[in-house]
Design a protein around this motif. Structure first.
Motif, PDB file in Angstrom:
ATOM      1  N   GLY A 283       0.734  -1.272  -0.011  1.00  0.00           N
ATOM      2  CA  GLY A 283      -0.149   0.043   0.132  1.00  0.00           C
ATOM      3  C   GLY A 283       0.683   1.366   0.078  1.00  0.00           C
ATOM      4  N   TYR A 284       2.248   1.332  -0.008  1.00  0.00           N
ATOM      5  CA  TYR A 284       2.969   2.355   0.049  1.00  0.00           C
ATOM      6  C   TYR A 284       4.169   2.297  -0.811  1.00  0.00           C
ATOM      7  CZ  TYR A 284       0.361   3.084   4.570  1.00  0.00           C
ATOM      8  OH  TYR A 284      -0.652   3.356   5.617  1.00  0.00           O
ATOM      9  N   ARG A 295       1.191   6.983   0.355  1.00  0.00           N
ATOM     10  CA  ARG A 295       0.076   6.114   0.325  1.00  0.00           C
ATOM     11  C   ARG A 295      -0.593   6.132  -1.096  1.00  0.00           C
ATOM     12  NH1 ARG A 295      -3.044   2.211   0.143  1.00  0.00           N
ATOM     13  NH2 ARG A 295      -4.635   1.888   2.015  1.00  0.00           N
ATOM     14  N   ASN A 296      -0.461   4.876  -1.703  1.00  0.00           N
ATOM     15  CA  ASN A 296      -0.777   4.720  -3.015  1.00  0.00           C
ATOM     16  C   ASN A 296      -2.136   4.170  -3.263  1.00  0.00           C
ATOM     17  OD1 ASN A 296      -0.548   1.914  -2.585  1.00  0.00           O
ATOM     18  ND2 ASN A 296       1.678   1.969  -3.163  1.00  0.00           N
ATOM     19  N   ASP A 297      -2.457   3.912  -4.293  1.00  0.00           N
ATOM     20  CA  ASP A 297      -3.962   3.857  -4.879  1.00  0.00           C
ATOM     21  C   ASP A 297      -4.420   2.100  -4.426  1.00  0.00           C
ATOM     22  OD1 ASP A 297      -4.341   6.111  -5.540  1.00  0.00           O
ATOM     23  OD2 ASP A 297      -3.676   5.765  -7.629  1.00  0.00           O
ATOM     24  N   SER A 298      -3.384   1.442  -3.974  1.00  0.00           N
ATOM     25  CA  SER A 298      -3.622  -0.092  -3.673  1.00  0.00           C
ATOM     26  C   SER A 298      -4.842   0.016  -2.470  1.00  0.00           C
ATOM     27  CB  SER A 298      -2.177  -0.654  -3.468  1.00  0.00           C
ATOM     28  OG  SER A 298      -2.584  -2.066  -2.898  1.00  0.00           O
ATOM     29  N   GLN A 299      -5.505  -1.281  -2.778  1.00  0.00           N
ATOM     30  CA  GLN A 299      -6.546  -1.501  -1.717  1.00  0.00           C
ATOM     31  C   GLN A 299      -5.924  -2.074  -0.331  1.00  0.00           C
ATOM     32  OE1 GLN A 299      -9.781  -0.536  -1.974  1.00  0.00           O
ATOM     33  NE2 GLN A 299      -9.002   0.351  -3.894  1.00  0.00           N
ATOM     34  N   CYS A 301      -4.035  -2.591   2.972  1.00  0.00           N
ATOM     35  CA  CYS A 301      -3.909  -1.532   4.206  1.00  0.00           C
ATOM     36  C   CYS A 301      -3.161  -2.359   5.145  1.00  0.00           C
ATOM     37  CB  CYS A 301      -5.584  -1.389   4.835  1.00  0.00           C
ATOM     38  SG  CYS A 301      -6.317  -2.723   5.360  1.00  0.00           S
ATOM     39  N   GLY A 325      -4.459  13.375   2.141  1.00  0.00           N
ATOM     40  CA  GLY A 325      -5.574  12.664   1.348  1.00  0.00           C
ATOM     41  C   GLY A 325      -6.710  12.782   2.121  1.00  0.00           C
ATOM     42  N   TYR A 433      -6.699   5.907   3.264  1.00  0.00           N
ATOM     43  CA  TYR A 433      -7.014   6.413   1.846  1.00  0.00           C
ATOM     44  C   TYR A 433      -5.705   7.175   1.048  1.00  0.00           C
ATOM     45  CZ  TYR A 433     -11.875   6.239   2.967  1.00  0.00           C
ATOM     46  OH  TYR A 433     -13.031   5.950   3.738  1.00  0.00           O
ATOM     47  N   PRO A 434      -5.741   6.908  -0.303  1.00  0.00           N
ATOM     48  CA  PRO A 434      -4.265   7.235  -1.000  1.00  0.00           C
ATOM     49  C   PRO A 434      -4.164   8.912  -0.880  1.00  0.00           C
ATOM     50  CG  PRO A 434      -6.146   6.860  -2.592  1.00  0.00           C
ATOM     51  CD  PRO A 434      -6.816   6.687  -1.268  1.00  0.00           C
ATOM     52  N   GLY A 435      -2.910   9.390  -1.278  1.00  0.00           N
ATOM     53  CA  GLY A 435      -2.589  10.818  -1.444  1.00  0.00           C
ATOM     54  C   GLY A 435      -1.793  11.048  -0.073  1.00  0.00           C
TER      55      GLY A 435
END
Length: 441
Positions: A283-284, A295-299, A301, A325, A433-435
């Motif tokens: 996820g990172y 934090r990327n767009d991967s689901q 966690c 984000g 959440y991403p961003g």
């Protein structure tokens, strides 16, 4: 008697040895002071030589520039004189041609008139008739107008003598020689993979607006800007451990453009390895130095932990939020005793953290006190000091840490009780959440 004599000899030998050691220590101190004097003399002479070179180069450049500007102005004025002269002479030349043509015509008419008057009697009437008609045609009473001297240009140069006075006053005030710079480096504090550099003003009459900090690695030839601003301290990151770096600082007065002389360069270093996030968590995404996590767009966690337990009590751990984000109440930034990969947040046992909404959690329980919500550019710091409970704390008894968490000019202080001694701690973060992008140092 012999025993007393031997004791006296031993006493005298001991005194002699102590005196010899004191003399050696005294000599070492004096030699160290001589080296200090040598360095001071070297600094004075080298800085004086450098200052002379700078002054000579600067004033030579000024002389060259001033000569060039004066030559350019002189050429411009001379060209202006040429243009006025040519423009003014042109109508005079045209008038001169007209007059010269009239003189030539009058000469021809005179010759014809004299010939008619003194010619043969038989042809005289005819010649006089032709001459009279020609004279009437020429209009001998028509004369061209010649301008008077007051109507034609009379060139002159208008030179303001006050320029020399202005230049003289400016030149006499131009440049100063300072025996000491107005700011000096004050302190270096080791940080993991960085150095906190502090400086201070030493000239009470100097009112600074901005400071400028530079550094260079080892024996590199050029300094690089690392900070320009109004603060009197800055954490320089990307510092290799156990490597010497040279630092210097200068300042700029309020409303001025030029910078003051540089401070005396000083050497700083850190023995602390840089903090790094652990790699491989889906996820990172990490930066090349692994001190920035995104934090990327991967689901996927979970908690992103440090590569190793590199945070020690007595240090300051800093998280800086680079981008934000969507917040979530389960988000967390903090430290923990151990990694627990099954958890999705540091809001758990054996951990202290702050959520992105400012809530503070100790061992999974939310505190009453709360900090402001984190935003882009926010800095969150953790400071801890050890407080032991009970005489057997090093052997597994109660262990207490005094924790201070600061964010956006506010802080909370509390005691974190653990069941075992912890020499070092992991740090971590979690975002739903991403961003979110966070830098650790």
């Amino acid at each position: 008697m012999e025993a007393d004599a031997e004791a006296e000899v031993r006493f005298l030998l001991q005194e002699a040895r102590e005196s010899i050691e004191a003399a050696r220590s005294y000599r070492r101190e004096l030699e160290q002071r001589l080296r200090g004097l040598h360095q001071a003399r070297k600094q004075i002479r080298e800085s004086a030589t450098l200052t002379r070179d700078v002054l000579e180069q600067h004033f030579n450049d000024l002389k060259g520039t001033l000569k060039k500007l004066l030559d350019e102005r002189l050429m411009s004025l001379l060209q202006e004189v040429d243009a006025i002269e040519q423009e003014s002479i042109k109508p005079l030349d045209e008038c001169q041609k007209l007059i010269e043509h009239g003189v030539s015509t009058a000469d021809d008419l005179l010759r014809e008139g004299e010939s008619a008057v003194h010619g043969d009697v038989g042809q005289q009437n005819e010649k006089l008739c032709i001459f009279t008609k020609k004279a009437l045609h020429i209009q001998l009473d028509s004369l061209p107008e010649v301008p008077s001297l007051v109507d034609v240009p009379c060139l002159s140069a208008q030179l303001d003598d006050c320029l020399l006075t202005i230049l003289k006053n400016q030149i006499f005030r131009h440049g100063t020689v300072a025996s000491r710079p107005p700011v000096q480096l004050e302190e270096f504090v080791e940080k993991p993979g960085g150095i906190l550099v502090r400086w201070c003003k030493v000239d009470e009459d100097f009112i600074p607006q901005d400071y400028r900090l530079q550094y260079r690695k080892g024996t590199a030839s050029h300094f690089e800007d690392v900070y320009v601003g109004s603060e009197t301290e800055f954490v320089v990151l990307h510092i290799d451990p156990n490597v010497d770096y040279q630092f210097r600082v200068c300042a700029r007065r309020d409303g001025r453009q030029e910078w003051s002389p540089w401070s005396v360069p000083q050497i700083g270093s850190t023995t602390l390895v840089p903090h790094e996030w652990t790699t491989g968590l889906e996820g990172y995404s990490l930066s090349s130095r692994r001190n920035i996590a995104l934090r990327n767009d991967s689901q996927a966690c979970g908690v992103l932990y440090s590569k190793a337990p590199t945070y020690f009590c007595g240090q300051t751990l800093t998280f800086r939020i680079e981008t934000v984000g969507q917040p979530d109440r389960r988000d967390s930034l903090g430290v923990c005793v151990e990694q627990q990969n099954g958890c999705d947040s540091l809001q758990r046992d054996k951990a202290v953290c702050i959520s992105t909404n400012g809530a503070v959690f100790v061992n999974g329980k939310e505190m009453t006190n709360q900090l402001p919500a984190v935003t882009s550019g926010s800095t969150v710091t953790f400071d801890m000091e050890v407080v032991h409970l009970g005489p057997s704390s090093n052997e597994g008894g109660n262990f207490k840490l005094r924790v201070t968490i600061s964010s956006n000019n506010r802080e909370v202080v509390f005691d974190w009780v653990l069941d075992q001694c912890c020499g070092s701690l992991y740090f971590g973060c979690s975002f739903s959440y991403p961003g979110w992008k966070v830098l650790v140092f």
